[in-house]
Motif scaffolding. Structure first.
Motif, PDB file in Angstrom:
ATOM      1  N   GLY A   1      23.202  41.968 -83.475  1.00 26.17           N
ATOM      2  CA  GLY A   1      23.235  42.451 -82.093  1.00 26.17           C
ATOM      3  C   GLY A   1      21.899  43.031 -81.703  1.00 26.17           C
ATOM      4  O   GLY A   1      21.326  42.696 -80.665  1.00 26.17           O
ATOM      5  N   ASP A   2      21.380  43.935 -82.526  1.00 22.03           N
ATOM      6  CA  ASP A   2      20.046  44.473 -82.276  1.00 22.03           C
ATOM      7  C   ASP A   2      19.399  44.851 -83.605  1.00 22.03           C
ATOM      8  O   ASP A   2      20.048  44.843 -84.649  1.00 22.03           O
ATOM      9  CB  ASP A   2      20.093  45.669 -81.311  1.00 22.03           C
ATOM     10  CG  ASP A   2      20.788  46.884 -81.904  1.00 22.03           C
ATOM     11  OD1 ASP A   2      21.246  46.816 -83.069  1.00 22.03           O
ATOM     12  OD2 ASP A   2      20.873  47.907 -81.217  1.00 22.03           O
ATOM     13  N   ILE A   3      18.111  45.144 -83.551  1.00 23.13           N
ATOM     14  CA  ILE A   3      17.354  45.508 -84.749  1.00 23.13           C
ATOM     15  C   ILE A   3      17.362  47.031 -84.866  1.00 23.13           C
ATOM     16  O   ILE A   3      17.125  47.727 -83.871  1.00 23.13           O
ATOM     17  CB  ILE A   3      15.898  44.993 -84.636  1.00 23.13           C
ATOM     18  CG1 ILE A   3      15.885  43.464 -84.653  1.00 23.13           C
ATOM     19  CG2 ILE A   3      15.016  45.579 -85.737  1.00 23.13           C
ATOM     20  CD1 ILE A   3      14.521  42.855 -84.342  1.00 23.13           C
ATOM     21  N   ASP A   4      17.646  47.545 -86.044  1.00 23.29           N
ATOM     22  CA  ASP A   4      17.617  48.991 -86.274  1.00 23.29           C
ATOM     23  C   ASP A   4      16.584  49.323 -87.338  1.00 23.29           C
ATOM     24  O   ASP A   4      16.524  48.666 -88.376  1.00 23.29           O
ATOM     25  CB  ASP A   4      18.992  49.471 -86.755  1.00 23.29           C
ATOM     26  CG  ASP A   4      20.084  49.206 -85.745  1.00 23.29           C
ATOM     27  OD1 ASP A   4      20.168  49.964 -84.762  1.00 23.29           O
ATOM     28  OD2 ASP A   4      20.839  48.224 -85.922  1.00 23.29           O
ATOM     29  N   ILE A   5      15.780  50.337 -87.062  1.00 22.98           N
ATOM     30  CA  ILE A   5      14.797  50.804 -88.040  1.00 22.98           C
ATOM     31  C   ILE A   5      14.955  52.315 -88.176  1.00 22.98           C
ATOM     32  O   ILE A   5      15.165  53.013 -87.181  1.00 22.98           O
ATOM     33  CB  ILE A   5      13.346  50.472 -87.589  1.00 22.98           C
ATOM     34  CG1 ILE A   5      13.195  48.951 -87.381  1.00 22.98           C
ATOM     35  CG2 ILE A   5      12.323  50.973 -88.611  1.00 22.98           C
ATOM     36  CD1 ILE A   5      11.837  48.536 -86.809  1.00 22.98           C
TER      37      ILE A   5
ATOM     38  N   ILE B   1      15.392  46.747 -79.955  1.00 18.77           N
ATOM     39  CA  ILE B   1      15.001  47.374 -81.223  1.00 18.77           C
ATOM     40  C   ILE B   1      15.193  48.884 -81.100  1.00 18.77           C
ATOM     41  O   ILE B   1      14.673  49.497 -80.167  1.00 18.77           O
ATOM     42  CB  ILE B   1      13.522  47.086 -81.577  1.00 18.77           C
ATOM     43  CG1 ILE B   1      13.225  45.587 -81.502  1.00 18.77           C
ATOM     44  CG2 ILE B   1      13.189  47.633 -82.960  1.00 18.77           C
ATOM     45  CD1 ILE B   1      11.796  45.224 -81.860  1.00 18.77           C
ATOM     46  N   ASP B   2      15.960  49.456 -82.020  1.00 19.00           N
ATOM     47  CA  ASP B   2      16.184  50.905 -82.049  1.00 19.00           C
ATOM     48  C   ASP B   2      15.406  51.508 -83.207  1.00 19.00           C
ATOM     49  O   ASP B   2      15.486  51.001 -84.329  1.00 19.00           O
ATOM     50  CB  ASP B   2      17.672  51.220 -82.294  1.00 19.00           C
ATOM     51  CG  ASP B   2      18.562  50.821 -81.121  1.00 19.00           C
ATOM     52  OD1 ASP B   2      18.026  50.606 -80.016  1.00 19.00           O
ATOM     53  OD2 ASP B   2      19.789  50.740 -81.318  1.00 19.00           O
ATOM     54  N   LEU B   3      14.696  52.576 -82.939  1.00 15.15           N
ATOM     55  CA  LEU B   3      14.028  53.308 -84.023  1.00 15.15           C
ATOM     56  C   LEU B   3      14.570  54.730 -84.071  1.00 15.15           C
ATOM     57  O   LEU B   3      14.614  55.418 -83.046  1.00 15.15           O
ATOM     58  CB  LEU B   3      12.515  53.343 -83.800  1.00 15.15           C
ATOM     59  CG  LEU B   3      11.716  54.199 -84.801  1.00 15.15           C
ATOM     60  CD1 LEU B   3      11.732  53.579 -86.198  1.00 15.15           C
ATOM     61  CD2 LEU B   3      10.282  54.402 -84.335  1.00 15.15           C
ATOM     62  N   ARG B   4      15.018  55.156 -85.260  1.00 20.99           N
ATOM     63  CA  ARG B   4      15.447  56.546 -85.433  1.00 20.99           C
ATOM     64  C   ARG B   4      14.454  57.254 -86.332  1.00 20.99           C
ATOM     65  O   ARG B   4      14.077  56.715 -87.374  1.00 20.99           O
ATOM     66  CB  ARG B   4      16.814  56.648 -86.101  1.00 20.99           C
ATOM     67  CG  ARG B   4      17.955  56.749 -85.132  1.00 20.99           C
ATOM     68  CD  ARG B   4      18.489  55.414 -84.943  1.00 20.99           C
ATOM     69  NE  ARG B   4      19.665  55.367 -84.110  1.00 20.99           N
ATOM     70  CZ  ARG B   4      20.306  54.224 -83.883  1.00 20.99           C
ATOM     71  NH1 ARG B   4      19.877  53.108 -84.430  1.00 20.99           N
ATOM     72  NH2 ARG B   4      21.346  54.215 -83.108  1.00 20.99           N
ATOM     73  N   VAL B   5      14.092  58.470 -85.949  1.00 23.03           N
ATOM     74  CA  VAL B   5      13.173  59.255 -86.765  1.00 23.03           C
ATOM     75  C   VAL B   5      13.913  60.483 -87.285  1.00 23.03           C
ATOM     76  O   VAL B   5      14.548  61.195 -86.509  1.00 23.03           O
ATOM     77  CB  VAL B   5      11.937  59.708 -85.963  1.00 23.03           C
ATOM     78  CG1 VAL B   5      10.899  60.307 -86.892  1.00 23.03           C
ATOM     79  CG2 VAL B   5      11.348  58.542 -85.185  1.00 23.03           C
TER      80      VAL B   5
END
Ligand code: DGT
Ligand code: CA
Ligand code: CA
Ligand code: ZN
Length: 573
Positions: free
Chosen positions: A195-199, A244-248
């Protein structure tokens, strides 16, 4: 199989119940039943006849009765009642980002919205933002959600998404202040479409990292940019965008966040239940005993504390992986010692035997099999018997002068509409390795795909069945194959089944791999390369094999050359 229809019916019930405001337990029981049926390798009709429906996880007495009713009458009362209550276009609104079941119910009752078109109208006329509890901001979000849905349309194949994700992962890792980063979500689990890219990344100053992330080259739109989460889209083609989702997170939570955002949701639910049973709490920040964090830095620590082996991401699907006592050593790309399905210019490939061999050697392979198409595959320039005889001589000649890699004489022999093979046994017997595949009459009913496949499996010279279901991801549905029968026959006849690694195919898929392994069938992971560039697609097949739980002992092309030859001979004897 009737399973797919049942899955659709149960998912529909769950959606409608959700709009109806039913309690979560009831909704989930339908979702769980749908998932179980989707994963089940066996036909629900057969299970019902044998009175074994309730052996499936998540299928209780009530659900079994509903399945039975569907089998007997083609209807389910609950579904009929719910359908009568709501217009057919309504459940689809749940797919819009920003539209939960409560909002769907609200627009239906207050504004008589029945479909996506109706919803667009009440947005345009500003009626929607006047509803209590909505307002301009959430309407804007819904409008963007609709636009996104129309642009993105469906899930992105792993083979497209993974290379893109790796570019972005490398860029994130190179950012100042980023200590470590990893892919998460369905991509890390190796799911065939995403569905989407997760980083997920580990850095102290989230705001600074996100600021740079949303400014990366290729970013089309910024959906969110906060201190812990950034969300962007990139353009896939003229019509499609990919998110694209990025979590910090900080170092102390990195392992917990990686675990949480890798999912799957269902796996995480099971893990959280385990934590709760120990009176702990598990979330994306860590595993907590009261206020005290007892794990969070490393993903493996979370599993360890919960009394589990560190499960490979590919297995995290709530498909009984929590029952494992040890983490299995799943097959890796490094375990692959050769590729046993590739084409050359002799049929529809674009490179020569020499070029394919050189590229395979470059990858460190010990052997390859050249498997060009047989005579009936006319579109693919399949070889007549005469041309095949010449081709075999050519392959042997090239093999003789090529050092450092063995080149086997193979073919990809069509399984014809009547189940017979496209070459006589004498030709097949001359080959070192024979792939048999269905390429035509996929929907033929005179001889079912199952009958045809079984006939090929029984031929002593057929080493492997190529891309057994014939599906093309997002393009062509699989043939109606009785996989249980195919797997059984493959086991008895010592015929290998292929995991075709081409990202358009991934055939067998994960749950079929599991079925085959459960019955002790040997699998082959090959690329079906038509160009040297495509040999690298082996990674997608390996991910699929891992999702099915395969170790290197299950894979024929993890054997040495001598082992492989012995394995082929054992069937022919
Ligand atoms: P996708 O993107 O549809 O291919 O599938 P995923 O698995 O990548 O799902 P995504 O991107 O929505 O979320 C990534 C992971 O984050 C997901 O696998 C589990 C976790 N996650 C996201 N939302 C929730 C949630 O509401 N509850 C739980 N337990 N986990 C969640
Ligand atoms: Ca995702
Ligand atoms: Ca996501
Ligand atoms: Zn092929």
């Amino acid at each position: 199989m009737v399973n797919a229809e049942l899955v659709r019916a149960f998912e529909r019930i769950a959606d409608l119940l959700e709009i109806d405001g039913a309690d979560g337990f009831r909704i989930n029981s339908y979702r769980r039943a749908a998932r179980t049926l989707k994963d089940a390798g066996e036909d629900a009709a057969v299970l019902a006849k044998e009175g074994r429906l309730q052996e499936l996880p998540g299928i209780g007495k009530g659900t079994a009765q509903r399945i039975q009713q569907f089998l007997d009458s083609g209807h389910i009362d609950v579904l009929d009642e719910l359908e009568a209550k709501f217009p057919p276009g309504l459940p689809g609104l749940l797919d819009i980002p920003g539209m939960g079941p409560k909002k769907v119910a609200l627009v239906h009752t207050q504004l008589a919205v029945k479909s996506l078109d109706d919803l667009k109208k009440v947005i345009a006329s500003c009626e929607l933002e006047k509803l209590p509890g909505l307002g301009a901001t959430s309407v804007k979000k819904i409008a963007e959600g609709i636009a996104f849905l129309e642009r993105s349309g469906g899930r992105t194949p792993l083979g497209i998404a993974l290379p893109i994700a790796e570019v972005f992962l490398d860029r994130v890792r190179a950012l100042c202040g980023v200590k470590q980063a990893e892919l998460a979500g369905s991509l890390r689990r190796g799911v065939e479409t995403i569905g989407d890219i997760d980083i997920v990344c580990d850095a102290a100053d989230g705001e600074m990292v996100i600021k740079q992330f949303v400014a990366f080259e290729g970013v089309k739109r910024v959906l969110a940019a906060g201190a812990t989460k950034g969300s962007v889209t990139i353009e896939l083609d003229a019509e499609k965008e990919l998110q694209i989702d990025l979590r910090v997170v900080g170092s102390d939570s990195y392992g917990a966040a990686l675990q949480y955002f890798t999912g799957s949701k269902e796996h995480n639910v099971r893990l959280r239940e385990r934590a709760i049973a120990k009176k702990w709490r598990l979330n994306e920040y860590g595993l907590f005993d009261g206020e005290k964090s007892i794990a969070g830095k490393r993903e493996a620590d979370i599993y360890k504390k919960l009394g589990l082996p560190c499960l490979p991401p590919e297995l995290r699907e709530d498909r009984r992986e929590l029952e494992l006592i040890e983490a299995p050593e799943l097959v890796t790309v490094e375990d692959i010692r050769g590729d046993l399905h590739m084409h050359t210019v002799a049929s529809d490939g674009r490179c020569t035997i020499e070029e394919m061999a050189a590229a395979a050697k470059e990858r460190g392979y010990e052997y390859i099999a050249i498997c060009d198409h047989s005579k009936s595959s006319t579109i693919a320039n399949g070889l007549s018997v005469k041309r095949m005889v010449e081709h075999m001589e050519k392959i042997r000649a090239v093999a003789k002068k090529t050092k450092g890699i063995a080149i086997l004489v193979g073919c990809e022999c069509d399984i014809l509409a009547n189940g017979s093979l496209d070459y006589p046994d004498e030709i097949l017997a001359e080959c070192d390795w024979v792939v048999a595949s269905i390429h035509s009459a996929l929907g033929s009913t005179k001889h079912s795909p199952t009958e045809r496949t079984l006939a090929a499996i029984e031929n002593p010279y057929v080493s492997m069945i190529g891309h057994p279901t014939g599906r093309l991801l997002n393009k062509r549905a699989p043939m109606e194959l009785d996989m249980a029968a195919v797997v059984e026959a493959a086991a008895i006849n010592r015929t290998i089944l292929e995991i075709n690694s081409s990202w358009q195919r991934l055939d067998l898929k994960d749950i079929h791999v599991r079925m085959a392994l459960d019955r002790g069938v040997t699998l082959g992971i090959n690329t079906d390369a038509h160009h040297t560039d495509q040999l690298s697609q082996i990674r997608f097949g390996v991910l699929t094999a891992r999702r099915g739980g395969a170790t290197k002992a299950d894979i024929v092309n993890c054997l040495s050359l001598a082992g492989l030859r012995k394995r082929i001979e054992r069937k022919r004897l």
